[in-house]
Design a protein around this motif. Sequence first.
Motif, short mmCIF file in Angstrom:
data_model
loop_
_atom_site.label_atom_id
_atom_site.label_comp_id
_atom_site.label_asym_id
_atom_site.label_seq_id
_atom_site.Cartn_x
_atom_site.Cartn_y
_atom_site.Cartn_z
N SER A 126 -15.52 55.91 -16.08
CA SER A 126 -16.95 56.23 -16.00
C SER A 126 -17.68 55.82 -17.28
O SER A 126 -18.76 55.21 -17.24
N PHE A 127 -17.10 56.15 -18.43
CA PHE A 127 -17.74 55.81 -19.71
C PHE A 127 -17.72 54.30 -19.95
O PHE A 127 -18.73 53.71 -20.35
N LEU A 128 -16.56 53.66 -19.72
CA LEU A 128 -16.41 52.25 -20.08
C LEU A 128 -17.20 51.31 -19.17
O LEU A 128 -17.59 50.23 -19.60
N TYR A 131 -20.40 51.20 -20.95
CA TYR A 131 -20.26 50.62 -22.29
C TYR A 131 -20.04 49.10 -22.22
O TYR A 131 -20.64 48.34 -22.98
N LEU A 132 -19.17 48.66 -21.32
CA LEU A 132 -18.87 47.23 -21.21
C LEU A 132 -20.10 46.44 -20.79
O LEU A 132 -20.36 45.34 -21.32
N GLU A 133 -20.86 46.97 -19.85
CA GLU A 133 -22.06 46.26 -19.37
C GLU A 133 -23.13 46.23 -20.45
O GLU A 133 -23.75 45.19 -20.70
N GLU A 134 -23.35 47.35 -21.11
CA GLU A 134 -24.39 47.41 -22.15
C GLU A 134 -24.07 46.50 -23.34
O GLU A 134 -24.98 45.96 -23.98
N ASN A 135 -22.78 46.33 -23.64
CA ASN A 135 -22.38 45.53 -24.80
C ASN A 135 -21.90 44.13 -24.43
O ASN A 135 -21.39 43.41 -25.28
N GLU A 136 -22.07 43.79 -23.15
CA GLU A 136 -21.74 42.44 -22.66
C GLU A 136 -20.31 42.02 -23.05
O GLU A 136 -20.08 40.95 -23.58
N ILE A 137 -19.38 42.92 -22.75
CA ILE A 137 -17.95 42.65 -22.97
C ILE A 137 -17.31 42.36 -21.63
O ILE A 137 -17.39 43.18 -20.72
N ASN A 138 -16.68 41.20 -21.49
CA ASN A 138 -16.08 40.84 -20.19
C ASN A 138 -14.58 40.65 -20.24
O ASN A 138 -13.98 40.11 -19.31
N THR A 139 -13.95 41.09 -21.35
CA THR A 139 -12.49 41.02 -21.46
C THR A 139 -11.95 42.34 -21.97
O THR A 139 -12.44 42.86 -22.98
N HIS A 150 -3.09 51.48 -17.70
CA HIS A 150 -3.29 50.26 -16.89
C HIS A 150 -4.16 50.57 -15.66
O HIS A 150 -4.80 49.66 -15.13
N LEU A 151 -4.16 51.82 -15.24
CA LEU A 151 -5.03 52.19 -14.11
C LEU A 151 -6.50 52.14 -14.53
O LEU A 151 -7.38 51.88 -13.70
N ILE A 152 -6.77 52.37 -15.81
CA ILE A 152 -8.13 52.21 -16.32
C ILE A 152 -8.54 50.74 -16.20
O ILE A 152 -9.63 50.42 -15.73
N GLY A 153 -7.63 49.85 -16.58
CA GLY A 153 -7.91 48.42 -16.46
C GLY A 153 -8.09 48.00 -15.02
O GLY A 153 -8.99 47.21 -14.69
N LEU A 154 -7.24 48.53 -14.14
CA LEU A 154 -7.31 48.19 -12.72
C LEU A 154 -8.66 48.56 -12.13
O LEU A 154 -9.31 47.75 -11.44
N ALA A 159 -14.27 47.18 -10.42
CA ALA A 159 -15.70 47.52 -10.46
C ALA A 159 -16.56 46.42 -11.06
O ALA A 159 -17.67 46.17 -10.61
N LEU A 160 -16.02 45.74 -12.08
CA LEU A 160 -16.84 44.80 -12.85
C LEU A 160 -16.38 43.35 -12.75
O LEU A 160 -17.04 42.45 -13.28
N ASN A 161 -15.21 43.13 -12.14
CA ASN A 161 -14.66 41.78 -12.00
C ASN A 161 -14.57 41.07 -13.36
O ASN A 161 -14.95 39.91 -13.51
#
Length: 428
Positions: A126-128, A131-139, A150-154, A159-161
């Motif tokens: 939920s948090f990430l 965070y990832l979208e706001e900070n334009e992190i795609n990796t 690893h379930l967080i990564g999955l 959700a974000l591809n």
Amino acid sequence: MKKVLIVAYYWPPAGGPGVQRWLKFVNYLPEFGIGPIVYVPENANYPIIDKSLEEEIPSRVKVIKKPILEPYKFASLFAKKETKEISAGLIKTKEKTNFMQELLLAIRGNLFIPDARKFWVKPSVSFLKIYLEENEINTIITTGPPHSLHLIGLKLKQALNLTWIADFRDPWTSIGYHKKLKLSKNSAKKHRELEREVLQNASHIITTSFTTKKEFEQITTKPITVITNGYETYKKPSVKKDNYFTVAHIGSLLSERNPRVLWKALSELIKENEAFKKAFRLRLVGKVSQVVEQTLKEYNLENYLEKTGYVPHEEAIKFQYQSTLLLLIEIDKPETQAIIPGKLFEYLYTQKPILAIGPKDWDVQKILTKVGAQQSFLYTEKNSVKAYITKVFENYLKGQTHLKLHGLEDFSRKNLTKKLSKLIESAV
């Protein structure tokens, strides 16, 4: 600079090898054009604490911390000793476990799938996401164990591809302690299903061993790269001269990491060689199982024993340089073939003789062969172990205390990070 988010559980002030790997990676990644951001628990229940590692966190690296619900904290209220042993990996052999530890293992294995840190998954996702979208992190990179990370990564990948790299410091369902978790058929099936889902959905997979790579290739067609652990280059520490022929093990000695072949060989050398008897000392640095301690008494080695308990990493390095022969011990089971202890590379950097005892077809042998070190031994090769110790002792008497190795630079933390950075740049 390309930004990458690293999701980890073990982070300073936690101690142990699980911390070293990514602490060193994030230190060097900026040199290769990668800007790491580290996401870790705020209130983790670490079994080993080493506050000295906090000083090694690079100031230029951003670390984000969010609370985690830790079941081990609640379990320790009524079974502190057993909980701490399980959390630290000091699981006793079947005939030595008590009822409380058996109960905790069953709960751990069947109620907390894949592990007791599973409650961090949902709030982290939920948090990430935001965070990832706001900070334009795609990796992102997730590193386990605990494999729940690893379930967080999955879930973030779904959700974000984004690009998701799953780093396996240890295997999942084939790891040695997995069989001790008292798993029901349904629980074992669930573990395998989650493992398969992670492996088939990650953009790229990293393993620390060759055997784990082979195992995973039977499950997924996703690209897999072996990036082992490594050593940090540093100025040799000044240490007091050791006037003994010190055989040392640095790290935890679990109940099944108990090579009677070695203890018997040492016991025989003490009886047969007066010079060895006078010079010999056995140094154990780290947590030692009661089973191992009892076995040492059986072979009358307690009078030669120096036991220090867990020490900060910097001190552990000094003990390596003080010692004459360094022990690398692994459990004698097929499922431990894939375990390459991180301390192997630190041992190699000292260029001190190494006595490695472990399973047949151990991945460690590939590393030893590559750098021109001694072969590893099996738990059945008492005479060979004894002969090797005798050879090292004879060299010690001649003042020859170091090996001549080659190709070590491939295992420096910096060179391994360079390999990682290329993988990050190319992973899609």
